[in-house]
Design an enzyme around this catalytic site. Structure first.
Site, PDB file in Angstrom:
ATOM      1  N   ASP A  24       0.794  -1.246   0.000  1.00 14.33           N
ATOM      2  CA  ASP A  24       0.000   0.000   0.000  1.00 14.33           C
ATOM      3  C   ASP A  24       0.818   1.284   0.000  1.00 14.33           C
ATOM      4  OD1 ASP A  24      -1.869  -1.993   0.251  1.00 14.33           O
ATOM      5  OD2 ASP A  24      -2.740  -1.287   2.128  1.00 14.33           O
ATOM      6  N   LYS A 129      -6.738  -4.814  -2.906  1.00 10.77           N
ATOM      7  CA  LYS A 129      -7.374  -5.478  -1.758  1.00 10.77           C
ATOM      8  C   LYS A 129      -8.369  -4.540  -1.076  1.00 10.77           C
ATOM      9  CE  LYS A 129      -3.543  -4.418   1.420  1.00 10.77           C
ATOM     10  NZ  LYS A 129      -4.272  -3.490   2.280  1.00 10.77           N
ATOM     11  N   LYS A 132      -7.644  -4.779   5.070  1.00  9.85           N
ATOM     12  CA  LYS A 132      -6.309  -4.447   5.562  1.00  9.85           C
ATOM     13  C   LYS A 132      -5.341  -5.574   5.227  1.00  9.85           C
ATOM     14  CE  LYS A 132      -8.056  -0.680   7.293  1.00  9.85           C
ATOM     15  NZ  LYS A 132      -8.045   0.517   6.397  1.00  9.85           N
ATOM     16  N   VAL A 157       3.220   0.313   4.176  1.00 11.23           N
ATOM     17  CA  VAL A 157       2.488   1.030   5.235  1.00 11.23           C
ATOM     18  C   VAL A 157       1.081   0.476   5.408  1.00 11.23           C
ATOM     19  CG1 VAL A 157       3.791   3.139   4.874  1.00 11.23           C
ATOM     20  CG2 VAL A 157       1.686   2.823   3.607  1.00 11.23           C
ATOM     21  N   THR A 158       0.517   0.725   6.596  1.00  5.81           N
ATOM     22  CA  THR A 158       1.225   1.160   7.797  1.00  5.81           C
ATOM     23  C   THR A 158       1.607  -0.098   8.583  1.00  5.81           C
ATOM     24  OG1 THR A 158      -0.818   1.386   9.126  1.00  5.81           O
ATOM     25  CG2 THR A 158      -0.042   3.356   7.977  1.00  5.81           C
ATOM     26  N   CYS A 162      -2.041  -2.461   7.812  1.00  2.00           N
ATOM     27  CA  CYS A 162      -2.057  -3.403   6.685  1.00  2.00           C
ATOM     28  C   CYS A 162      -0.845  -4.320   6.634  1.00  2.00           C
ATOM     29  CB  CYS A 162      -2.221  -2.637   5.375  1.00  2.00           C
ATOM     30  SG  CYS A 162      -3.868  -1.890   5.245  1.00  2.00           S
ATOM     31  N   GLN A 202       8.640 -13.759  21.416  1.00  2.00           N
ATOM     32  CA  GLN A 202       8.254 -15.158  21.638  1.00  2.00           C
ATOM     33  C   GLN A 202       8.837 -16.080  20.558  1.00  2.00           C
ATOM     34  OE1 GLN A 202       4.107 -15.676  23.182  1.00  2.00           O
ATOM     35  NE2 GLN A 202       3.816 -13.601  22.385  1.00  2.00           N
TER      36      GLN A 202
HETATM   37  N1  TIU Z   1      -2.649   0.372   4.291  1.00  2.00           N
HETATM   38  C1  TIU Z   1      -3.072   0.623   5.528  1.00  2.00           C
HETATM   39  O1  TIU Z   1      -2.343   0.415   6.499  1.00  2.00           O
HETATM   40  N2  TIU Z   1      -4.338   1.127   5.664  1.00  2.00           N
HETATM   41  C2  TIU Z   1      -4.734   1.959   6.701  1.00  2.00           C
HETATM   42  O2  TIU Z   1      -5.875   2.370   6.759  1.00  2.00           O
HETATM   43  N3  TIU Z   1      -3.771   2.288   7.611  1.00  2.00           N
HETATM   44  C3  TIU Z   1      -3.906   3.166   8.642  1.00  2.00           C
HETATM   45  O3  TIU Z   1      -2.981   3.237   9.466  1.00  2.00           O
HETATM   46  N4  TIU Z   1      -4.976   3.938   8.728  1.00  2.00           N
END
Ligand code: TIU
Length: 222
Positions: A24, A129, A132, A157-158, A162, A202
């Site tokens: 993403d 997709k 997430k 990210v993030t 995701c 772990q």
């Molecule tokens: N790609 C992804 O992480 N989608 C999000 O909405 N991330 C947020 O941190 N909001």
């Protein structure tokens, strides 16, 4: 085989059974006026990792190891966007609303595109997709089987949304997962740090973490 000095302990990657998954890296998460900003986030942190993600992608391309890109996005009619996702919170712009970069998080809109600097090459797999995680309602799992991948290196990210969701989905499906810690970012530095710590805790309960240099040193040795 490529030994990577990862944490919590080294991992041996088989470049023939490895893929890089870039999650993403879209304008919607990295630029003002997009989805990330509409949720109230300072998006400037995301742009800072672009050179590192680019170096990782180029290293994998040079080593002949597949690069897969994902995009979080929805169909223009929002048929794949659960109302519970669209209605969550009080964003400045909701998914599908028209913003300065086109309709927020809608496939094909300018703001939904992957950042120019990290654009997929022709022939690279791009997974759109709606969730997430990259496995839900996509062909990602079939693409990985087709490639014969068993080990996945993650960037993007993030970190705690995701990226971590997809790593957990992959881990449950039997993939060995490595997170490139300097090629991922969050809007919340403390969440990034916590996600990295919990992934490798772990005895690598979700997976390994390593720097881009460590990963490329392993992959390039081949
Ligand atoms: N790609 C992804 O992480 N989608 C999000 O909405 N991330 C947020 O941190 N909001």
């Amino acid at each position: 085989m490529a030994k990577v000095d990862a944490l919590p302990f080294p991992i041996v990657l088989d470049p023939k059974a490895t893929a890089l998954v870039v999650i993403d890296m879209q304008r919607d998460f990295a630029e003002p006026g997009g989805f990330g900003a509409s949720l109230g986030n300072d998006v400037s942190r995301i742009g800072a990792i672009v050179p590192t993600v680019k170096r990782l992608i180029e290293g994998f391309r040079a080593a002949g190891v597949p690069v897969i890109h994902t995009m979080e996005c929805h169909r223009p009619d929002l048929s794949d966007c659960p109302p519970a996702k669209r209605n969550r919170g009080a964003p400045a712009l909701r998914i599908g609303d028209k913003g300065p970069m086109g309709r927020v998080l809608i496939a094909g809109e300018p703001g939904t595109a992957i950042l120019d600097a990290l654009a997929p090459l022709p022939g690279e797999i791009v997974v759109e997709k709606p969730g997430k995680g990259a496995f839900y309602a996509t062909t990602f799992g079939e693409e990985l089987k087709r490639l014969g991948a068993r080990q996945l290196v993650f960037a993007g990210v993030t970190t705690e949304v995701c990226v971590q969701t997809t790593m957990r989905e992959a881990n449950d499906r039997g993939y060995e997962c490595v997170l490139a810690e300097d090629a991922t970012e969050s809007y919340f530095p403390e969440f990034k740090a916590a996600a990295i710590a919990m992934i490798r805790a772990q005895g690598a309960i979700v997976g390994w973490t390593a720097t881009t240099d460590q990963i490329l040193a392993g992959i390039a040795r081949e």
